[in-house]
Write a protein that holds these residues in place. Structure first.
Motif: not given
Length: 169
Positions: A137-145
Motif C-alpha cells: 500500500a505504501a509503494y503501489p507504483e513499485a508493485v505495479e512496475a
C-alpha cells in the motif's frame, strides 16, 4: 577438506596458518593415513585436496542452479505456500478496525491447506502478512512496475505460465 574451507585460496591460507604455528596435518583415512607437513610435500597434497573440494563445490552449485532454472521453466516455485490467505487477511483487517487485537483474532483463523491445515496461523505469520500489505500500500507504483515487468517477461516467453494476469489485493 571440503568442510574446512570454501575454496582453494581459503584452504591454502589455512595451510599457511598451520605451518606458521608449527602444526601438522594428520590424514586419518587410508590410503593417506600419515602425517603431512603443509610446508613440504604435504603442501602439494593439501593444494590438490583444496582444488578438488573447490571443484566439487562448484559442481554442486551449478547443479543446484540448473535444477532451480528447470523448476522455474516448468512453472514450479520454491518455498512454502503462504499460510495467510487473502480472506484471512481481510478478516484480520476488518476485526482490527472494530478494536480487536491480533492476539484475539488469531485463534479464530484456520489454515485451509497444507501441512498445518486446520490449525491457527502463528502471530508472526499474521504480523508478517500485515506488514507486506502495508508495504504494498505504501509503494503501489513499485508493485505495479514489478507486475508490469513480470507480464512483459511472461509475454516475451521468458517466464512460463498458463495465464497472464495480475492479482492485487
Amino acid at each position: 577438506m571440503k568442510r574446512i574451507g570454501r575454496d582453494a585460496a581459503e584452504l591454502t591460507a589455512l595451510a599457511g596458518h598451520l605451518a606458521a604455528h608449527g602444526l601438522v596435518l594428520e590424514m586419518l583415512a587410508r590410503p593417506l593415513a600419515e602425517i603431512c607437513d603443509p610446508t613440504g610435500h604435504g603442501r602439494l597434497l593439501f593444494a590438490f585436496f583444496a582444488a578438488m573440494a573447490e571443484t566439487e563445490r562448484e559442481s554442486i552449485r551449478e547443479s543446484t542452479l540448473e535444477g532451480l532454472d528447470t523448476a522455474v521453466r516448468e512453472g514450479k516455485h520454491g518455498g512454502r505456500p503462504p499460510v495467510i490467505t487473502d480472506d484471512m487477511l481481510h478478516t484480520v483487517l476488518r476485526r482490527r478496525t472494530n478494536g480487536e487485537t491480533v492476539e484475539e483474532i488469531q485463534p479464530d483463523l484456520i489454515i485451509p491447506t497444507g501441512k498445518r491445515k486446520g490449525q491457527s496461523p502463528s502471530l508472526s505469520s499474521i504480523y508478517r502478512a500485515l506488514a507486506e500489505r502495508e508495504k504494498r500500500a505504501a509503494y503501489p507504483e513499485a508493485v505495479e512496475a514489478a507486475h508490469g515487468d513480470f507480464v512483459a517477461l511472461r509475454t516475451a516467453g521468458r517466464i512460463p505460465g498458463q495465464a497472464v494476469g495480475i492479482m492485487t489485493s
